[in-house]
Design a protein around this motif. Sequence first.
Motif, PDB file in Angstrom:
ATOM      1  N   LEU A  29       0.849  -1.188   0.000  1.00  0.00           N
ATOM      2  CA  LEU A  29       0.000   0.000   0.000  1.00  0.00           C
ATOM      3  C   LEU A  29       0.886   1.240   0.000  1.00  0.00           C
ATOM      4  CD1 LEU A  29      -2.918   1.185   0.421  1.00  0.00           C
ATOM      5  CD2 LEU A  29      -2.446   1.066   2.855  1.00  0.00           C
ATOM      6  N   ALA A  30       0.563   2.194  -0.872  1.00  0.00           N
ATOM      7  CA  ALA A  30       1.258   3.478  -0.911  1.00  0.00           C
ATOM      8  C   ALA A  30       0.211   4.577  -0.995  1.00  0.00           C
ATOM      9  CB  ALA A  30       2.206   3.542  -2.110  1.00  0.00           C
ATOM     10  N   ALA A  31       0.577   5.768  -0.547  1.00  0.00           N
ATOM     11  CA  ALA A  31      -0.359   6.894  -0.563  1.00  0.00           C
ATOM     12  C   ALA A  31       0.402   8.176  -0.902  1.00  0.00           C
ATOM     13  CB  ALA A  31      -1.035   7.035   0.799  1.00  0.00           C
ATOM     14  N   ARG A  32      -0.346   9.155  -1.377  1.00  0.00           N
ATOM     15  CA  ARG A  32       0.228  10.488  -1.589  1.00  0.00           C
ATOM     16  C   ARG A  32      -0.833  11.539  -1.299  1.00  0.00           C
ATOM     17  NH1 ARG A  32       1.039  10.389  -8.163  1.00  0.00           N
ATOM     18  NH2 ARG A  32      -1.157  10.614  -8.688  1.00  0.00           N
ATOM     19  N   ALA A  33      -0.374  12.727  -0.988  1.00  0.00           N
ATOM     20  CA  ALA A  33      -1.274  13.855  -0.696  1.00  0.00           C
ATOM     21  C   ALA A  33      -1.156  14.840  -1.845  1.00  0.00           C
ATOM     22  CB  ALA A  33      -0.905  14.504   0.631  1.00  0.00           C
ATOM     23  N   GLY A  34      -1.961  14.643  -2.861  1.00  0.00           N
ATOM     24  CA  GLY A  34      -1.941  15.511  -4.034  1.00  0.00           C
ATOM     25  C   GLY A  34      -1.326  14.839  -5.237  1.00  0.00           C
ATOM     26  N   ARG A  35      -1.767  15.274  -6.411  1.00  0.00           N
ATOM     27  CA  ARG A  35      -1.325  14.668  -7.671  1.00  0.00           C
ATOM     28  C   ARG A  35       0.175  14.763  -7.911  1.00  0.00           C
ATOM     29  NH1 ARG A  35      -6.389  15.770 -11.274  1.00  0.00           N
ATOM     30  NH2 ARG A  35      -6.693  17.258  -9.650  1.00  0.00           N
ATOM     31  N   GLN A  36       0.791  15.822  -7.462  1.00  0.00           N
ATOM     32  CA  GLN A  36       2.215  16.039  -7.718  1.00  0.00           C
ATOM     33  C   GLN A  36       3.108  15.517  -6.589  1.00  0.00           C
ATOM     34  OE1 GLN A  36       2.921  17.058 -10.741  1.00  0.00           O
ATOM     35  NE2 GLN A  36       0.730  17.273 -11.105  1.00  0.00           N
ATOM     36  N   ALA A  37       2.522  15.059  -5.511  1.00  0.00           N
ATOM     37  CA  ALA A  37       3.295  14.588  -4.350  1.00  0.00           C
ATOM     38  C   ALA A  37       3.960  13.244  -4.649  1.00  0.00           C
ATOM     39  CB  ALA A  37       2.384  14.462  -3.132  1.00  0.00           C
ATOM     40  N   ASP A  38       5.012  12.952  -3.917  1.00  0.00           N
ATOM     41  CA  ASP A  38       5.683  11.666  -4.030  1.00  0.00           C
ATOM     42  C   ASP A  38       4.870  10.597  -3.309  1.00  0.00           C
ATOM     43  OD1 ASP A  38       7.866  12.710  -5.426  1.00  0.00           O
ATOM     44  OD2 ASP A  38       8.956  13.156  -3.562  1.00  0.00           O
ATOM     45  N   TRP A  39       4.988   9.369  -3.782  1.00  0.00           N
ATOM     46  CA  TRP A  39       4.331   8.236  -3.136  1.00  0.00           C
ATOM     47  C   TRP A  39       5.064   7.908  -1.839  1.00  0.00           C
ATOM     48  CZ3 TRP A  39      -0.302   6.657  -4.381  1.00  0.00           C
ATOM     49  CH2 TRP A  39      -0.764   6.869  -5.672  1.00  0.00           C
ATOM     50  N   GLU A  40       4.294   7.617  -0.805  1.00  0.00           N
ATOM     51  CA  GLU A  40       4.831   7.167   0.480  1.00  0.00           C
ATOM     52  C   GLU A  40       4.436   5.707   0.668  1.00  0.00           C
ATOM     53  OE1 GLU A  40       4.124   7.860   5.262  1.00  0.00           O
ATOM     54  OE2 GLU A  40       3.313   9.333   3.854  1.00  0.00           O
ATOM     55  N   ALA A  41       5.433   4.826   0.729  1.00  0.00           N
ATOM     56  CA  ALA A  41       5.156   3.409   0.985  1.00  0.00           C
ATOM     57  C   ALA A  41       4.706   3.262   2.435  1.00  0.00           C
ATOM     58  CB  ALA A  41       6.400   2.580   0.732  1.00  0.00           C
ATOM     59  N   LEU A  42       3.566   2.618   2.628  1.00  0.00           N
ATOM     60  CA  LEU A  42       2.997   2.485   3.966  1.00  0.00           C
ATOM     61  C   LEU A  42       3.169   1.091   4.552  1.00  0.00           C
ATOM     62  CD1 LEU A  42      -0.332   4.453   3.429  1.00  0.00           C
ATOM     63  CD2 LEU A  42       1.828   5.288   4.392  1.00  0.00           C
ATOM     64  N   GLY A  43       3.518   0.129   3.718  1.00  0.00           N
ATOM     65  CA  GLY A  43       3.638  -1.249   4.179  1.00  0.00           C
ATOM     66  C   GLY A  43       2.692  -2.140   3.413  1.00  0.00           C
ATOM     67  N   LYS A  54      -6.538  -8.310   5.665  1.00  0.00           N
ATOM     68  CA  LYS A  54      -7.267  -7.730   6.798  1.00  0.00           C
ATOM     69  C   LYS A  54      -6.441  -6.772   7.629  1.00  0.00           C
ATOM     70  CE  LYS A  54     -10.501 -11.518   7.099  1.00  0.00           C
ATOM     71  NZ  LYS A  54     -10.990 -12.647   7.834  1.00  0.00           N
ATOM     72  N   ASP A  55      -5.150  -6.633   7.316  1.00  0.00           N
ATOM     73  CA  ASP A  55      -4.303  -5.797   8.163  1.00  0.00           C
ATOM     74  C   ASP A  55      -3.478  -4.793   7.372  1.00  0.00           C
ATOM     75  OD1 ASP A  55      -2.773  -7.752   6.983  1.00  0.00           O
ATOM     76  OD2 ASP A  55      -1.734  -8.353   8.795  1.00  0.00           O
ATOM     77  N   LEU A  56      -4.086  -4.178   6.355  1.00  0.00           N
ATOM     78  CA  LEU A  56      -3.389  -3.123   5.628  1.00  0.00           C
ATOM     79  C   LEU A  56      -3.198  -1.916   6.545  1.00  0.00           C
ATOM     80  CD1 LEU A  56      -5.150  -3.229   2.135  1.00  0.00           C
ATOM     81  CD2 LEU A  56      -2.788  -3.868   2.654  1.00  0.00           C
ATOM     82  N   PRO A  57      -2.094  -1.183   6.382  1.00  0.00           N
ATOM     83  CA  PRO A  57      -1.846  -0.012   7.228  1.00  0.00           C
ATOM     84  C   PRO A  57      -2.907   1.075   7.024  1.00  0.00           C
ATOM     85  CG  PRO A  57       0.112  -0.619   5.966  1.00  0.00           C
ATOM     86  CD  PRO A  57      -1.015  -1.451   5.451  1.00  0.00           C
ATOM     87  N   ALA A  58      -3.058   1.907   8.035  1.00  0.00           N
ATOM     88  CA  ALA A  58      -3.975   3.048   7.949  1.00  0.00           C
ATOM     89  C   ALA A  58      -3.391   4.107   7.018  1.00  0.00           C
ATOM     90  CB  ALA A  58      -4.199   3.631   9.337  1.00  0.00           C
ATOM     91  N   LEU A  59      -4.266   4.859   6.382  1.00  0.00           N
ATOM     92  CA  LEU A  59      -3.833   5.949   5.514  1.00  0.00           C
ATOM     93  C   LEU A  59      -3.549   7.197   6.350  1.00  0.00           C
ATOM     94  CD1 LEU A  59      -6.436   5.605   2.623  1.00  0.00           C
ATOM     95  CD2 LEU A  59      -4.076   4.768   2.670  1.00  0.00           C
ATOM     96  N   PRO A  60      -2.499   7.940   6.007  1.00  0.00           N
ATOM     97  CA  PRO A  60      -2.224   9.173   6.741  1.00  0.00           C
ATOM     98  C   PRO A  60      -3.244  10.262   6.416  1.00  0.00           C
ATOM     99  CG  PRO A  60      -0.442   8.675   5.175  1.00  0.00           C
ATOM    100  CD  PRO A  60      -1.472   7.615   5.035  1.00  0.00           C
ATOM    101  N   GLU A  61      -3.389  11.184   7.310  1.00  0.00           N
ATOM    102  CA  GLU A  61      -4.263  12.326   7.080  1.00  0.00           C
ATOM    103  C   GLU A  61      -3.764  13.078   5.851  1.00  0.00           C
ATOM    104  OE1 GLU A  61      -5.649  16.220   9.590  1.00  0.00           O
ATOM    105  OE2 GLU A  61      -5.306  14.346  10.671  1.00  0.00           O
ATOM    106  N   THR A  64      -4.818  11.728  -0.744  1.00  0.00           N
ATOM    107  CA  THR A  64      -5.751  11.974  -1.850  1.00  0.00           C
ATOM    108  C   THR A  64      -5.723  10.860  -2.886  1.00  0.00           C
ATOM    109  OG1 THR A  64      -4.108  13.251  -3.084  1.00  0.00           O
ATOM    110  CG2 THR A  64      -5.596  14.489  -1.601  1.00  0.00           C
ATOM    111  N   HIS A  65      -4.608  10.113  -2.924  1.00  0.00           N
ATOM    112  CA  HIS A  65      -4.454   9.024  -3.887  1.00  0.00           C
ATOM    113  C   HIS A  65      -3.836   7.822  -3.193  1.00  0.00           C
ATOM    114  CE1 HIS A  65      -4.584  12.618  -6.444  1.00  0.00           C
ATOM    115  NE2 HIS A  65      -5.135  11.822  -7.339  1.00  0.00           N
ATOM    116  N   VAL A  66      -4.292   6.648  -3.601  1.00  0.00           N
ATOM    117  CA  VAL A  66      -3.812   5.397  -3.024  1.00  0.00           C
ATOM    118  C   VAL A  66      -3.393   4.477  -4.159  1.00  0.00           C
ATOM    119  CG1 VAL A  66      -4.524   3.340  -1.715  1.00  0.00           C
ATOM    120  CG2 VAL A  66      -5.282   5.610  -0.992  1.00  0.00           C
ATOM    121  N   ARG A  67      -2.343   3.703  -3.901  1.00  0.00           N
ATOM    122  CA  ARG A  67      -1.917   2.693  -4.867  1.00  0.00           C
ATOM    123  C   ARG A  67      -1.788   1.356  -4.149  1.00  0.00           C
ATOM    124  NH1 ARG A  67       3.275   4.296  -7.082  1.00  0.00           N
ATOM    125  NH2 ARG A  67       4.180   3.060  -5.415  1.00  0.00           N
TER     126      ARG A  67
END
Length: 131
Positions: A29-43, A54-61, A64-67
Amino acid sequence: MSTSTTASVSTHILDTSVGRPAEGVPVQLAARAGRQADWEALGGSATDADGRCKDLPALPEGTTHVRLDFAVEPYFLKKQADAQQDAPANRDSGAGVFFPEVAITFAVVPGEHYHVPLLLNPFGYSVYRGS
């Protein structure tokens, strides 16, 4: 679990070639805050016997986008090896894996839960927003 300031994500995989859940598939799971932001690997996690993570990490506040990255190659190679033992003349044995990984990117809004099932077979896949 989603909150008013975050979204949440769940997934499962159904192998439509056999009509069963796909067990043991690694999912990152990866997330980013905005279209131009870098992806953050969450685990990540791996699918269980029901094909669910059943145990994917929580998304940070501010997400806006998830992969979701599904590493399906090991799953299919194991299936091919098992099929080769049962039927050495299997036409797909030794052919490799057409889709070694599947990456699904989608937009999210705070307060919403996103269930994203992957319907998978050796030569194609489909994905949708579930409930």
